[in-house]
Design a protein around this motif. Sequence first.
Motif, mmCIF file in Angstrom:
data_model
loop_
_atom_site.group_PDB
_atom_site.id
_atom_site.type_symbol
_atom_site.label_atom_id
_atom_site.label_comp_id
_atom_site.label_asym_id
_atom_site.label_seq_id
_atom_site.Cartn_x
_atom_site.Cartn_y
_atom_site.Cartn_z
ATOM 1 N N SER A 17 0.822 -1.166 -0.097
ATOM 2 C CA SER A 17 0.088 -0.058 0.097
ATOM 3 C C SER A 17 0.769 1.311 0.069
ATOM 4 O O SER A 17 1.823 1.450 0.950
ATOM 5 N N ALA A 18 0.545 2.054 -0.959
ATOM 6 C CA ALA A 18 1.522 3.368 -1.062
ATOM 7 C C ALA A 18 1.048 4.464 0.282
ATOM 8 O O ALA A 18 2.245 4.860 0.591
ATOM 9 N N ALA A 19 0.053 4.229 0.545
ATOM 10 C CA ALA A 19 -0.328 4.651 1.869
ATOM 11 C C ALA A 19 0.655 4.499 3.141
ATOM 12 O O ALA A 19 0.918 5.573 3.821
ATOM 13 N N VAL A 20 0.881 3.373 3.266
ATOM 14 C CA VAL A 20 1.970 2.911 4.178
ATOM 15 C C VAL A 20 3.241 3.514 4.081
ATOM 16 O O VAL A 20 3.777 3.878 5.129
ATOM 17 N N LEU A 21 3.616 3.645 2.990
ATOM 18 C CA LEU A 21 5.041 4.333 2.593
ATOM 19 C C LEU A 21 5.141 5.671 2.609
ATOM 20 O O LEU A 21 6.259 6.171 2.629
ATOM 21 N N THR A 288 -4.705 1.161 12.729
ATOM 22 C CA THR A 288 -4.179 2.610 12.527
ATOM 23 C C THR A 288 -3.731 3.374 13.636
ATOM 24 O O THR A 288 -3.055 4.324 13.605
ATOM 25 N N LYS A 289 -4.117 2.785 14.772
ATOM 26 C CA LYS A 289 -3.960 3.302 16.138
ATOM 27 C C LYS A 289 -2.978 2.788 17.271
ATOM 28 O O LYS A 289 -2.688 3.125 18.075
ATOM 29 N N PHE A 310 0.306 -8.127 2.993
ATOM 30 C CA PHE A 310 -1.104 -8.168 3.463
ATOM 31 C C PHE A 310 -0.923 -7.269 4.795
ATOM 32 O O PHE A 310 -1.900 -6.329 5.064
ATOM 33 N N ALA A 311 0.178 -7.133 5.724
ATOM 34 C CA ALA A 311 0.328 -6.556 6.786
ATOM 35 C C ALA A 311 0.390 -5.166 6.632
ATOM 36 O O ALA A 311 -0.025 -4.243 7.232
ATOM 37 N N ALA A 312 1.159 -4.759 5.283
ATOM 38 C CA ALA A 312 1.114 -3.145 5.038
ATOM 39 C C ALA A 312 0.102 -2.782 4.469
ATOM 40 O O ALA A 312 -0.500 -1.630 4.994
ATOM 41 N N ASP A 313 -0.949 -3.600 3.996
ATOM 42 C CA ASP A 313 -2.150 -3.136 3.499
ATOM 43 C C ASP A 313 -3.097 -2.803 4.878
ATOM 44 O O ASP A 313 -3.832 -1.897 5.022
ATOM 45 N N ALA A 314 -2.922 -3.853 5.580
ATOM 46 C CA ALA A 314 -3.681 -3.651 7.152
ATOM 47 C C ALA A 314 -2.986 -2.540 7.902
ATOM 48 O O ALA A 314 -3.945 -1.940 8.602
ATOM 49 N N ALA A 315 -1.919 -1.805 7.609
ATOM 50 C CA ALA A 315 -1.494 -0.879 8.381
ATOM 51 C C ALA A 315 -1.420 0.579 7.568
ATOM 52 O O ALA A 315 -0.866 1.357 7.959
ATOM 53 N N THR A 316 -2.337 0.484 6.496
ATOM 54 C CA THR A 316 -2.724 1.689 5.557
ATOM 55 C C THR A 316 -3.329 2.817 6.695
ATOM 56 O O THR A 316 -4.246 2.387 7.424
ATOM 57 N N GLY A 317 -2.529 3.970 6.846
ATOM 58 C CA GLY A 317 -3.102 5.030 7.535
ATOM 59 C C GLY A 317 -2.526 4.863 8.913
ATOM 60 O O GLY A 317 -2.828 5.672 9.878
#
Length: 425
Positions: A17-21, A288-289, A310-317
């Motif tokens: 997920s680009a949002a994660v990075l 996210t929190k 998958f973990a990165a996608d879960a951590a989006t935001g």
Amino acid sequence: MKRHKRTRTPARLLGLSAAVLTAAAAAFTYTAATGTAIPNEATEPSAAPSSGATRTVRYDLGNKAWHLPQTGEPGELAGVVHYPADLGTGRHPLIVMLHGLHDTCADRKAEAARTAAEKSGDDAAYEAANAKLAAWPCAPGTPALPSQRGYDYLGRKLAARGFVVVSVGANGINASSVMGDDNAAARADLINRHLRMWQQLSAKGQGELAWKFTDPATGAARRVGFAHHVDMGNVGIMGHSRAGAGVTWQAADSHRKQWPKGVDVKAVAALAPAYNVMTEDMANYRITKTPFAAFRGTCDGQVGGEALPFAADAATGNRSGFHRFAIRGANHNFFNTQWSPQSRQVAAFDDATPVKGHPGKCTDREDGPPARQLTEPQQRHVATTYLDAFFRRYLLGDTGQNLILTGARHPDAAITDVDVTSAAP
């Protein structure tokens, strides 16, 4: 059909997920250069000082003390606890660890029968033997396979840092019929059940755990003054394999209301997490929190490479801190001593894929890039280094660990390379 050797789940078509990075904080990716470790940096004083001496007790409320919320099938409420020998006058952060899918009963005759049936192709004999190995409760006279003891090495290290660490059993879940997201939800429920018991014990010295601690070796009763010495507002959780999905589910934003009153999870680590990559609702895993870390070995023969995306996608935001660690040469089972060959335990095996013509090399698939396989002690040493840094940073406020968590420092570079991706808070 249950098989003792878990098969890899088809890859979920997710990119990182680009949002994660890019969101919230700068993201960094480093690869350790072997032999270039940087000297230790000074760290802030620990919020829970410890002499380094530790003790261990266990508790077992029974093989049917808890029931899966989805099906009513029985499960145990049992755990092994590592803690500072001197609890002092303050409160210590609590870390709860949970194992993943594995056989439940240490039946050597059934294991031999299953191996023979697998070689001969006798499906009926295989299933009969497998039923004995994957039962709960186990047959009279057959000991339960103590997967929760597989992280004693990590529990002792963390206890020496000042944490109270409990590794809980999940044999009942492993023997149950729940699968996919329901399996993750059941593991989250089990974690919350243990947290509720620890909240009662810490707050008033009462509840189901009062007077239930015993010596792991002798079974003799042990009195430990945990009351008012466990900080339930400063909790970390770690899950391995299927429990990696379980702790992600438990810490997800959408499930925080299920935490017991007075409990606050401040750090969650997924070790070689076996996610249900076919899930249709990522909200059940979105974190996210809460600071979140995910780990996977490059020779993991049980969990595919989709685990970290998958973990990165879960951590989006996630603005609290997200860290990913790819450990070169690590497999799946060596993180748990009970699942590793040197233990000589039932169902212990090396899941890494060897590289033909290259002894000592391994990969996670037949056409995957090779790496020098880590020994059991090496793999656990590296895992301990990074998990220790993660929990010290987010439960003790030790910002000196940021150098490790962002990949600026590689303390185990002489052992192996660790690819680190970090979105620091």
